[in-house]
Scaffold this active site. Structure first.
Site, PDB file in Angstrom:
ATOM      1  N   LYS A  22       0.747  -1.054  -0.018  1.00 38.05           N
ATOM      2  CA  LYS A  22      -0.007  -0.059   0.064  1.00 38.05           C
ATOM      3  C   LYS A  22       0.848   1.198   0.312  1.00 38.05           C
ATOM      4  O   LYS A  22       0.565   2.128  -0.648  1.00 38.05           O
ATOM      5  CB  LYS A  22      -0.866  -0.063   1.263  1.00 38.05           C
ATOM      6  N   ARG A  91      -3.407   2.625   8.350  1.00 35.72           N
ATOM      7  CA  ARG A  91      -3.811   1.713   7.722  1.00 35.72           C
ATOM      8  C   ARG A  91      -2.775   0.723   7.602  1.00 35.72           C
ATOM      9  O   ARG A  91      -1.451   1.156   7.323  1.00 35.72           O
ATOM     10  CB  ARG A  91      -4.314   1.948   6.318  1.00 35.72           C
ATOM     11  N   GLY A 100      -7.847  -7.394   4.113  1.00 33.24           N
ATOM     12  CA  GLY A 100      -8.969  -7.537   5.074  1.00 33.24           C
ATOM     13  C   GLY A 100      -8.214  -8.206   6.459  1.00 33.24           C
ATOM     14  O   GLY A 100      -8.981  -8.358   7.519  1.00 33.24           O
ATOM     15  N   MET A 102      -5.721  -7.478   8.343  1.00 36.33           N
ATOM     16  CA  MET A 102      -5.054  -6.789   9.303  1.00 36.33           C
ATOM     17  C   MET A 102      -5.684  -5.541   9.420  1.00 36.33           C
ATOM     18  O   MET A 102      -7.101  -5.147   8.856  1.00 36.33           O
ATOM     19  CB  MET A 102      -3.688  -6.351   9.152  1.00 36.33           C
ATOM     20  N   ARG A 335      -3.253  -1.210  -6.536  1.00 45.43           N
ATOM     21  CA  ARG A 335      -2.287  -2.546  -6.452  1.00 45.43           C
ATOM     22  C   ARG A 335      -2.504  -3.470  -7.682  1.00 45.43           C
ATOM     23  O   ARG A 335      -3.654  -3.247  -8.392  1.00 45.43           O
ATOM     24  CB  ARG A 335      -2.485  -3.282  -5.069  1.00 45.43           C
ATOM     25  N   HIS A 451     -15.544  -7.958   0.897  1.00 50.34           N
ATOM     26  CA  HIS A 451     -14.513  -9.085   1.718  1.00 50.34           C
ATOM     27  C   HIS A 451     -14.439 -10.351   0.987  1.00 50.34           C
ATOM     28  O   HIS A 451     -13.932 -10.955   0.410  1.00 50.34           O
ATOM     29  CB  HIS A 451     -14.781  -9.004   3.065  1.00 50.34           C
ATOM     30  N   SER A 775      15.914 -42.035  -9.616  1.00 52.96           N
ATOM     31  CA  SER A 775      14.542 -41.368  -9.479  1.00 52.96           C
ATOM     32  C   SER A 775      14.488 -41.156  -8.019  1.00 52.96           C
ATOM     33  O   SER A 775      14.343 -41.831  -7.229  1.00 52.96           O
ATOM     34  CB  SER A 775      13.293 -42.140 -10.061  1.00 52.96           C
ATOM     35  N   CYS A 843       9.743 -38.847  -8.715  1.00 53.71           N
ATOM     36  CA  CYS A 843       8.636 -39.365  -8.864  1.00 53.71           C
ATOM     37  C   CYS A 843       7.637 -39.377  -7.719  1.00 53.71           C
ATOM     38  O   CYS A 843       6.508 -40.188  -7.573  1.00 53.71           O
ATOM     39  CB  CYS A 843       8.680 -40.839  -9.349  1.00 53.71           C
ATOM     40  N   TYR A 863      13.508 -34.592 -15.263  1.00 55.43           N
ATOM     41  CA  TYR A 863      12.235 -34.444 -15.241  1.00 55.43           C
ATOM     42  C   TYR A 863      11.509 -34.669 -13.969  1.00 55.43           C
ATOM     43  O   TYR A 863      12.075 -35.069 -12.888  1.00 55.43           O
ATOM     44  CB  TYR A 863      11.910 -35.906 -16.364  1.00 55.43           C
TER      45      TYR A 863
END
Length: 885
Positions: A22, A91, A100, A102, A335, A451, A775, A843, A863
């Site tokens: 912000k 704020r 919303g 904080m 934002r 919200h 693997s 894997c 991979y």
């Protein structure tokens, strides 16, 4: 001590870590010359120091004094002056958006004296007393920790006394009475008076914002969104502008594109005669932003110009908060806006087409988790439906579940395995637990910027807002709509795209994105979302280095995975082939007490295995298929020891015990292990039970040989599990090579191993000498590194570990980089040091996790392998990982 306070004019958008999102963006808008009320930002460094020590940094007060003086000079008024006082907002503003979660306190600086001055100067006593009651209400809840219902109940009583349901019908006298009621409530609940000194108000509010970083809801949100816990929050002190001065004033939220669909246009909400939090709180239903053109065309035109400026500057969808004060437009926040998964893909490709960004950047702006959301089913358009109402589709998706009216009820139902829809008049940050637990959220108030809508979009949760026809009575547990009454526990379905709400459960159908990956919907068939997904997944395939294989044990799974883009099979679990009717053959193998019986059992299993491998290799023709030899302990193929013991004991009592059951019980008792996952399994089985591995290898080789004879191109790879010593692998490999030579498949079949024990990773240089590939089995590697069993601990204490911050996320969901990841890195480095061309893959379940895929790219694997449904996600993230280098 570093500088702790920055004027808005001193920062920029690249200072988010210090000034929060912000503060950094307020600074950026100030530097762009946009109408931002003057103010300053207290840095996140100050918050972190406060959280570490429990005290405000010693130098902070002097820096704030300096910046307050500068602000007073700019504004030509002072905090606390009796006539026309300077008022400010306090704020929060973290580096990562946490909408919303904080705290905010508005109108700081008002007191019993200055409220009269504000009333006189503004010529609007109602406005002044409304501002004062808001300050006491926010301060009481946020700073003093009072229950917000104390204030809400007082407001409801005031409206009842007035005979109205609308806040705007309360006049100045009513609001002055509320102020006195609120001040009395503060004294009764806290034992202290509401502070009259403006600087005390500011300092206490600042500390409250610091503390709110570690509020329960903020901690939960960070865990849900995987936001680091040590960032802290900045605090923004901004001179107040007022949207509640009358009908020529107002407040709103705007998006430069639709956050639900990604379409360009005029999107947002506006509320006349209201202050900032009123819009996002959803306590009053807003009007569409487009209506502002008729309400105040000058402000509307200014806003459209600023929106175009901001989108061009940020090169992305912007979320904007603004206030109109008596016809003057002020920018309070911007934002890069949260968006739905569909919007993310559409916006990314649209910006490419508009020449704003290139395809590389477009790919970096979408995420695998968003793609996964797009693959969820949606309601069947042709199914019979009982429409209850239609409202605002705030976050898309198709969700069905039982009605619950409280977050606690949602959590309790989810813990019982029930699917629920959380129904509220409006949600607030305290509802986060319930929103996470529910399948979807339905509110009777609020719009696309409320919200509920903003948080649901961020979580990818289905949400319908502003269903005004619904009379939601939480106390009675009912919803009344058009003569129909729904009670808690009844099934409803909500469509977050259309805003429709249905009674009962509505059938679902596959999403178009899944149809595209299945090959039943062409990318140029006219579906804009599918076209966007196709463009970005194709680009990901072009730039990625990591291959993507699948975990598949059947030909059907293999065929689906291939359609989804798998470049082979990274893990075929052969033990799954021994279940069902084949258990009897496995039992005979286990019960065999001589070579003849054991060889007979193996002879029964071999043709069955050969048939399995024929189908699997044929489905993946021309692509590698890594087949893991049998891995789990033998007890998994036998009846439960407890159940079998009871059965045999009863039979003995009746004199009817069978030799088979007696022999089976003896075998089960002989094979019983206290911790079978650390016992006789994997390569140990192959070395202890003669012929077991040989049977499997022969079936693989003969299947491959037969397919070669048919002109096919089978590419099997044989993987030996749970190796911890190179001697084990040498012995197993000797047996495998002997069988392969005996069958004579006519081509080389690679032989490798799974790295799933810490010792294997540490001695990977030795093991690589006897392996053609590794693997990493990260499921078992996680278990053996942490020393716990996944099946036992996830339900036992993981929730507590997450709550206490020991885990940011389950180590089975996303790889533990510091521990398990370090072992993977060690295995890679040592394996390749011994054999530079060693092929490396993974894997475990982590192969389909977006964060883990980035790690596997970083350490140099060739991979990843994952379930068929996760293949598109892995392809996308592998591309993003390549671009992140």
């Amino acid at each position: 001590m570093p500088k702790l306070v920055y004027d808005f004019a001193e920062g920029n958008k690249d200072m988010k870590q210090l000034l929060g999102g912000k503060g950094a963006n307020l600074a950026e808008m100030t530097n762009l010359g946009l109408p931002v009320p003057p103010g300053f930002t207290i840095t996140a460094d100050a918050c972190r120091a406060y959280l570490e020590t429990g005290a405000v940094p010693a130098d902070l007060a002097d820096e704030i004094d300096h910046h307050v003086a500068l602000l007073e000079q700019k504004m030509g008024k002072k905090l606390g002056q009796a006539d026309d006082p300077l008022l400010v907002s306090v704020r929060s503003g973290a580096a990562v958006s946490m909408p919303g979660m904080m705290e905010t306190v508005l109108n700081v600086g008002l007191n019993d004296d200055s409220v009269n001055g504000l009333a006189h100067h503004s010529g609007n006593p109602r406005f002044a007393w409304d501002a004062y009651r808001r300050l006491i209400q926010m301060f009481g809840k946020t700073v003093l920790g009072m229950d917000g219902d104390v204030f809400e109940d007082a407001i409801e009583h005031a409206k009842e006394a007035k005979g109205t349901r609308n806040d705007l019908d309360l006049d100045a006298a009513d609001l002055q009475g509320l102020v006195e009621t609120f001040k009395q409530a503060v004294h009764e609940h806290t034992g202290r008076e509401f502070p009259q000194d403006p600087r005390t108000q500011m300092d206490l509010a600042t500390e409250a914002v610091f503390r709110s970083w570690n509020s329960d809801r903020a901690i939960l949100y960070r865990r849900q969104e995987r936001i680091p816990t040590d960032l802290g929050t900045a605090v923004n002190i901004c001179s107040m502008v007022f949207g509640n001065l009358g009908m020529d004033s107002g407040t709103g939220v705007a998006f430069t594109r639709d956050p639900s669909s990604g379409q360009p246009g005029v999107y947002g909400d506006y509320l006349q005669n209201a202050q900032g939090e009123d819009v996002v709180a959803g306590i009053r239903n807003t009007v569409p932003l487009a209506d502002l053109e008729q309400i105040d065309k000058a402000s509307y035109d200014d806003l459209m110009e600023i929106m175009a400026t901001l989108e061009g500057h940020y090169r992305d969808l912007c979320d904007i908060e603004f206030t109109v004060e008596r016809g003057k437009l002020w920018m309070l926040q911007t934002r890069v806006g949260k968006r739905t998964a569909a919007a993310a893909f559409r916006i990314a490709t649209s910006l490419v087409d508009e020449g704003v960004i290139d395809t590389d950047e477009a790919l970096q702006r979408v995420k695998g988790a968003q793609l996964a959301q797009l693959m969820f089913p949606r309601f069947d358009a042709d199914a019979a439906k009982d429409l209850i109402t239609k409202a605002i589709g705030a976050s898309p998706g198709a969700a069905s579940g039982k009605v619950v009216f409280t977050s606690a009820a949602a959590v309790e139902a989810a813990e019982r395995g029930e699917k629920v829809i959380l129904v509220r008049r409006e949600t607030n940050p305290d509802d986060l637990h319930g929103m996470i637990a529910a399948q979807g959220i339905l509110t009777s108030r609020g719009g696309k910027t409320s919200h509920a809508a903003v948080v649901a979009r961020g979580m990818g949760k289905t949400c319908v807002c502003g269903a005004e026809e619904l009379d939601v009575n939480v106390a009675q547990g009912t919803i009344k709509v058009n003569g129909t009454v729904l009670e808690a526990g009844e099934l409803i379905s909500i469509d977050g795209t259309t805003g429709e709400v249905f009674r009962g459960e509505v059938p679902v159908v596959p999403s178009p994105v899944v149809q595209y990956f299945e090959g039943t919907l062409a990318p140029d068939a006219g579906d804009e979302l599918v076209a966007s997904v196709h463009r970005l997944i194709t680009h990901a395939d072009d730039v990625r280095r990591l291959g993507v294989r699948t975990n598949a044990d059947t030909a059907d799974d293999a065929a689906r995975a291939r359609r989804f883009g798998a470049a082979g099979i990274g893990l075929c679990r052969t033990e799954h082939m021994f279940l069902g009717e084949r258990r009897e053959s496995v039992e005979r193998l286990i019960l065999a007490d001589n070579d003849a019986d054991r060889e007979a059992a193996l002879a029964e299993l071999e043709p069955l295995q050969r048939g399995d491998f024929l189908e699997l290799l044929d489905a993946m023709d021309g692509l590698p298929v890594t087949i893991r030899l049998i891995d789990p302990p033998l007890h998994e193929f036998l009846p439960s020891m407890e159940e079998l013991a009871v059965k045999v004991a009863v039979a003995r009592e009746r004199g009817s015990a069978s030799d088979h059951d007696e022999k089976l019980l003896a075998a089960v008792e002989r094979l019983h292990e206290q911790n079978p996952m650390l016992g006789l399994r994997g390569v140990r089985l192959g070395l202890v039970i003669p012929g077991l591995f040989a049977m499997q290898v022969r079936a693989i080789a003969e299947a491959a040989k037969e397919l070669r004879g048919r002109g096919r191109d089978p590419r099997p790879e044989i993987m030996i599990p749970l190796v911890g010593a190179v001697q084990e692998l040498h012995l197993a490999r000797d047996e495998v090579e002997g069988v392969l030579a005996e069958v004579g498949a006519g081509f080389e079949i690679p032989i490798g191993t799974m790295i799933e024990l810490p010792r294997a990773a540490v001695i990977a240089d030795q093991i690589a000498e006897a392996a053609d590939f590794f693997s990493f089995g990260t499921n078992d590697l996680t278990q053996t590194t942490w020393g716990f069993s996944r099946d036992d601990v996830e339900g036992a204490f993981f929730s507590r570990y997450l709550e206490k911050g020991i885990f940011a996320v389950s180590p089975f969901e996303s790889i533990d980089r510091e521990g398990v990841g370090a072992l993977v890195r060690t295995g890679v480095d040592r394996g390749r040091a011994s054999k530079p061309d060693l092929k490396l893959g993974v894997c475990g379940e982590h192969g389909g996790d977006p964060d883990s895929i980035h790690f596997f790219h970083e350490v140099g694997l060739d991979y990843v392998s994952c379930s068929p449904f996760r293949i598109p996600v892995a392809r996308l993230e592998a591309g993003r990982a390549a671009l992140a280098e």
